[in-house]
Structure formats: C-alpha cells, structure tokens
Design an enzyme around this catalytic site. Structure first.
Site, PDB file in Angstrom:
ATOM      1  N   ASP A  29       0.692  -1.167   0.205  1.00 20.85           N
ATOM      2  CA  ASP A  29      -0.051   0.101  -0.067  1.00 20.85           C
ATOM      3  C   ASP A  29       0.941   1.155   0.062  1.00 20.85           C
ATOM      4  OD1 ASP A  29      -1.727   1.980   0.630  1.00 20.85           O
ATOM      5  OD2 ASP A  29      -2.581   1.433   2.200  1.00 20.85           O
ATOM      6  N   GLU A  79      30.051   4.677   5.303  1.00 19.14           N
ATOM      7  CA  GLU A  79      30.124   3.204   5.352  1.00 19.14           C
ATOM      8  C   GLU A  79      29.770   2.624   4.295  1.00 19.14           C
ATOM      9  OE1 GLU A  79      26.482   2.354   7.871  1.00 19.14           O
ATOM     10  OE2 GLU A  79      26.186   4.607   7.925  1.00 19.14           O
ATOM     11  N   CYS A 111      26.367   5.442  10.675  1.00 19.65           N
ATOM     12  CA  CYS A 111      25.747   6.769  10.315  1.00 19.65           C
ATOM     13  C   CYS A 111      26.354   7.730  11.400  1.00 19.65           C
ATOM     14  CB  CYS A 111      24.237   6.618  10.525  1.00 19.65           C
ATOM     15  SG  CYS A 111      23.648   5.439   9.347  1.00 19.65           S
ATOM     16  N   THR A 152      14.131   2.414   2.486  1.00 25.34           N
ATOM     17  CA  THR A 152      14.672   3.338   2.946  1.00 25.34           C
ATOM     18  C   THR A 152      16.291   3.548   2.628  1.00 25.34           C
ATOM     19  OG1 THR A 152      15.505   1.701   4.713  1.00 25.34           O
ATOM     20  CG2 THR A 152      13.594   2.778   5.179  1.00 25.34           C
ATOM     21  N   SER A 201      16.282  -2.218  15.166  1.00 23.85           N
ATOM     22  CA  SER A 201      17.134  -1.135  15.044  1.00 23.85           C
ATOM     23  C   SER A 201      16.441  -0.001  15.382  1.00 23.85           C
ATOM     24  CB  SER A 201      17.429  -1.144  13.560  1.00 23.85           C
ATOM     25  OG  SER A 201      16.380  -0.893  12.611  1.00 23.85           O
ATOM     26  N   HIS A 233      19.395  12.152  13.118  1.00 23.19           N
ATOM     27  CA  HIS A 233      19.480  11.107  12.086  1.00 23.19           C
ATOM     28  C   HIS A 233      18.205  10.848  11.402  1.00 23.19           C
ATOM     29  CE1 HIS A 233      21.125   8.037   9.731  1.00 23.19           C
ATOM     30  NE2 HIS A 233      20.770   6.928  10.550  1.00 23.19           N
ATOM     31  N   LYS A 242       9.332   9.606  15.442  1.00 27.80           N
ATOM     32  CA  LYS A 242       9.085   9.158  16.804  1.00 27.80           C
ATOM     33  C   LYS A 242      10.037   9.455  18.022  1.00 27.80           C
ATOM     34  CE  LYS A 242       7.554   4.597  14.587  1.00 27.80           C
ATOM     35  NZ  LYS A 242       6.407   4.120  15.494  1.00 27.80           N
ATOM     36  N   ASN A 275      17.751   7.775   2.912  1.00 33.60           N
ATOM     37  CA  ASN A 275      18.832   7.719   4.003  1.00 33.60           C
ATOM     38  C   ASN A 275      20.123   8.121   3.334  1.00 33.60           C
ATOM     39  OD1 ASN A 275      20.498   7.216   6.153  1.00 33.60           O
ATOM     40  ND2 ASN A 275      19.488   5.102   6.567  1.00 33.60           N
ATOM     41  N   SER A 307      24.340   2.680  13.944  1.00 32.98           N
ATOM     42  CA  SER A 307      24.085   1.246  14.211  1.00 32.98           C
ATOM     43  C   SER A 307      25.460   0.782  14.619  1.00 32.98           C
ATOM     44  CB  SER A 307      23.536   0.601  12.943  1.00 32.98           C
ATOM     45  OG  SER A 307      22.204   1.020  12.944  1.00 32.98           O
TER      46      SER A 307
END
Ligand code: CAA
Length: 387
Positions: A29, A79, A111, A152, A201, A233, A242, A275, A307
């Site tokens: 969707d 990275e 990152c 992403t 993550s 980030h 969030k 990203n 990460s």
C-alpha cells in the site's frame, strides 16, 4: 572560543525513484511508504556516482568561498567505502586542490561517522584556531532489491567546513553519548548490501535517544523547552518523528508546537532523498535552516545515531546571518531537475552500481556539467573526472 559549522554543502545524484512507483511494484500500500515510513522519493546512484564523486560535488557547492590554504584537516566519514586501505579523503584532496600539508583520512562508525569527524575537527580547531577543517559524510544506502529495507535506501553527501568563526552554528562543548555492542545493522566485507534487524534497530535508536537526551539535560541544566529545534539522524523520516514525540513529552504547549513545526521543516529534504547514512543528520539540519523561520540566538539540539551502536546528543547555537550561507533555491533545483527512473530502470542501475566495474572499463556520466563522477578503473586504480 566559538567552534562550529561555517559552510555546508549538499549533493545527491541526478536520478530518483518515486516511492509510489516502488510501493506498487512491490505490492505494498503506497500509504505505508508515504506515511508509515515517511518517504516520497529515493535518490538513485548509478555506476558513476560513488562516495568520492558525491563528496567532491557537495564541497564544490561552497568551495569558491573558501581559502584552501587554511584547511588543515580533511576527514571523510562513510560506511560505503571504496577501498579497504586508501582513504576516500585522498582522492577528494586532489580534486579540491588542498595543500600537501593537510591531514587527510577516513573514519567509520555507521551513520555516526560524520559526527565523529565533527568532534575530531572541533578538538583539532581548539589546538589550531587559525586553520579550518573540512569534514564530509558520503554514502549510498543499499539494502537490496525487494528487501525489507529497500524503501529506506538513498544516496548523497554533506560537506561541512568547521572554523573558529562559524557563520552558521557554534557547537556547544557538552555532549552525551551512549554506546553498546549490538547487532541492529551492519555490512560485512563480503556484502555490498547492509544486513539489518529492522524492528530491533528502531527500538535501539529510540532507546539511545532517550538515554542521551535525558543525560544531556541532566548534565547541562537545559530542558526540552530551551530548544528551538531538535534535528535527528533520519534513516526514514518516521523514525525521527517517533524520537521527536519522545522529546515533546512533558514540554510546555508552545515548545511542543515549535518543536513539532521545526521537525516538519527538518525532514523535507530527507523525504525526497532517502537515507544518506553519515550525512543524514546534517541534511536534516540543512532542511531546518532552509525552511524554518528561526530567530537568533536559537539553541538547536542534534541527535546522531550509528548502528552497532552509538548515539550522541549535542547542541549548537545558531549564528546571526546564518541564512546568508544557504542556497535553498539551488538545493530544491538540484532535486527538481533529477530524472525520474522507472522501477525496472532503478533495478538495473542499482545492480550494476553495487558491483565493481569491469577492469579498465571507461565509464561516462550523464550528470550536469561541472559535476565530478567515477570514470572506471585504470590498472586497478579508480579514476575521477569532472563533467
Ligand atoms: N498505511 C499507513 N501506514 C502503514 C500501513 C498503511 N497501509 N501499513 C503499515 N504502516 C505503518 C506501520 O504501522 C508502521 O508504523 P509504526 O512504525 O508507527 O508502527 C510503519 O508503517 C512501518 O511498518 P513496518 O515496521 O511493518 O515496516 P517494515 O517491516 O516494512 O520495516 C523498516 C520498516 C524496519 C524501517 C525497514 O524498512 C528497515 O529495516 N529499514 C532499514 C533499517 C532502518 O532504517 N532502521 C532505523 C534505525 S537504525 C538507523 O537509524 C541506522 C541507519 O541509518 C540504518
């Protein structure tokens, strides 16, 4: 002594994929990608754009205003490295005509790498106040065609010049870190694609934000109401949303409104690029500065996450006249003139770019005049050219 960001440049390659096209092709969707993930477009790097060419192109956005003789330090954070030994910084040093006396190297911690470079540069400038430091974050986020992380992905570079007379953001000395040996996202040497435990993550990101933001406030005496904006980030923009919701808890209503509005301003570029790993936090900062109406002095919080994992919360004070260093119309134009590729074209470009080119193959680019590109290898040595 003030030390901080004096110049900022952004580059993303000349192709993109529309996220609705991608969602439809994958049977998802489109609203999941547009609102659940928070991404509208994704930058696509073809075979001729790598971390070196993108880093040079980002730096060229402001390079004509810089005295190259004063640059004493060049650090490239990535990275998506193109060599296990030689630093990408050395290819870039050559293209940017930096003096031989420059200290040039590459750093890595997912990152977080560009923030590590910023902190090293800040300490360097405290010891060498008459010099400047160039730090560049350059990455191509690759999870793989039809992978769960595909929506992403992205590609781009941010270039920052730090100085003791920062025209944009003076960095405050305080910072709060949290690190732990965990496996939320990594990329083993044998794989061109990242491996990720996606849901884990997201949890770790939020956990590290909560820890570092709380500790920062306890250490400094600042509280959330003191910030004009917090930038994050942004592996995808919903992630930062969030974290920002966590930051808003228990704040005054006016502060909640302001931090919410400024978060929206900060995610606009990332929504159209995806990203860019190391540069992502600073792309959010650029987006904020170009879109929000900020009065100086303003305290801006920054949350960096890499990460593996490490988080850092730090802050800077916005400098009067900062907007004179920005080129919002040029940044929008760079996005608007990109070629929209179909899903089939993206898949073909993606697979080709993820593998090394054939030996001695000469690559040509369709980038705009003046832009640098990767032109293939000659006797095993990577070649870079200006269009
Ligand atoms: N309409 C609207 N929203 C919808 C929807 C629909 N039809 N269907 C689902 N959604 C919502 C879900 O409710 C969910 O929202 P919440 O997170 O608020 O619950 C959101 O869309 C995403 O859904 P899922 O979690 O089910 O999505 P997924 O399983 O496809 O995975 C992902 C998403 C974990 C981000 C995955 O793309 C991934 O692994 N990405 C790479 C890893 C990553 O970016 N991690 C971020 C932290 S690590 C980091 O920051 C470092 C880094 O740069 C990599």
């Amino acid at each position: 002594m003030n030390i901080g960001i004096d110049q900022i440049g952004f580059f993303t390659p000349n192709k993109y994929l529309d996220m609705v096209d991608l969602a439809k092709a994958r049977g998802i969707d489109p609203n999941k990608v547009l609102t659940g993930i928070g991404q509208q477009q994704m930058a696509v790097a073809d075979q001729t754009q790598d971390i070196v060419s993108m880093g040079i192109n980002a730096t060229l956005r402001y390079w004509d205003r810089v005295d190259v003789r004063r640059v004493g330090l060049l650090i490239v954070a990535t990275e998506s490295g193109i060599d296990q030994s030689k630093a990408a910084a050395l290819f870039m040093k050559q293209a940017l005509h930096l003096p031989g006396a420059v200290r040039a190297f590459e750093v890595k911690e997912a990152c977080y790498g560009l923030t590590a470079a910023v902190m090293i540069a800040r300490d360097y400038l405290a010891a060498h106040p008459n010099q400047t430091a160039l730090v560049i974050g350059s990455d191509i986020a690759r999870y793989g065609v039809s992978s769960s992380g595909e929506v992403t992905q992205g590609a781009g570079s941010i270039s920052l010049l730090l100085s003791t007379k920062p025209a944009i953001l003076a960095l405050r000395a305080e910072h709060s870190n949290w690190s732990d040996d965990i496996n939320d996202f990594w990329r083993p040497n044998e794989s061109p694609f990242a491996k990720v435990d996606g849901k884990y993550s997201k949890e770790v990101y939020l956990d590290f934000f909560t820890k570092t933001f709380k500790t920062y406030q306890a250490q400094t005496g600042f509280n959330g109401n003191d910030f004009s904006a917090i930038v994050y980030h942004l592996p995808f923009t919903k992630m930062g949303f969030k974290a920002n919701q966590l930051a808003l808890a228990n704040l005054d209503k006016p502060a909640q409104t302001m931090l919410s509005e400024h978060f929206i301003a900060s995610k606009q570029l990332a929504m159209r690029v995806g990203n860019i790993y190391t540069g992502s936090l600073y792309l959010s900062l650029l987006s904020l500065l170009e879109r929000a109406t900020l009065t100086t002095p303003a305290l801006i919080g920054l949350f960096s996450y890499g990460s593996g994992a490490i988080g850092e919360f730090f802050a800077g004070e916005l400098q009067a006249g900062y907007d004179k260093r920005l080129s919002p119309a040029d940044d929008i134009a760079m996005l608007d003139v990109r070629q929209r590729v179909s899903v089939a074209e993206y898949e073909a470009l993606f697979e080709l770019a993820a593998r090394p080119p054939k030996a001695n193959q000469v690559l040509t680019s369709d980038e705009l005049p003046g832009r640098w590109y990767f032109a293939g290898t000659k006797h095993g040595v990577r070649q870079y050219r200006q269009q």
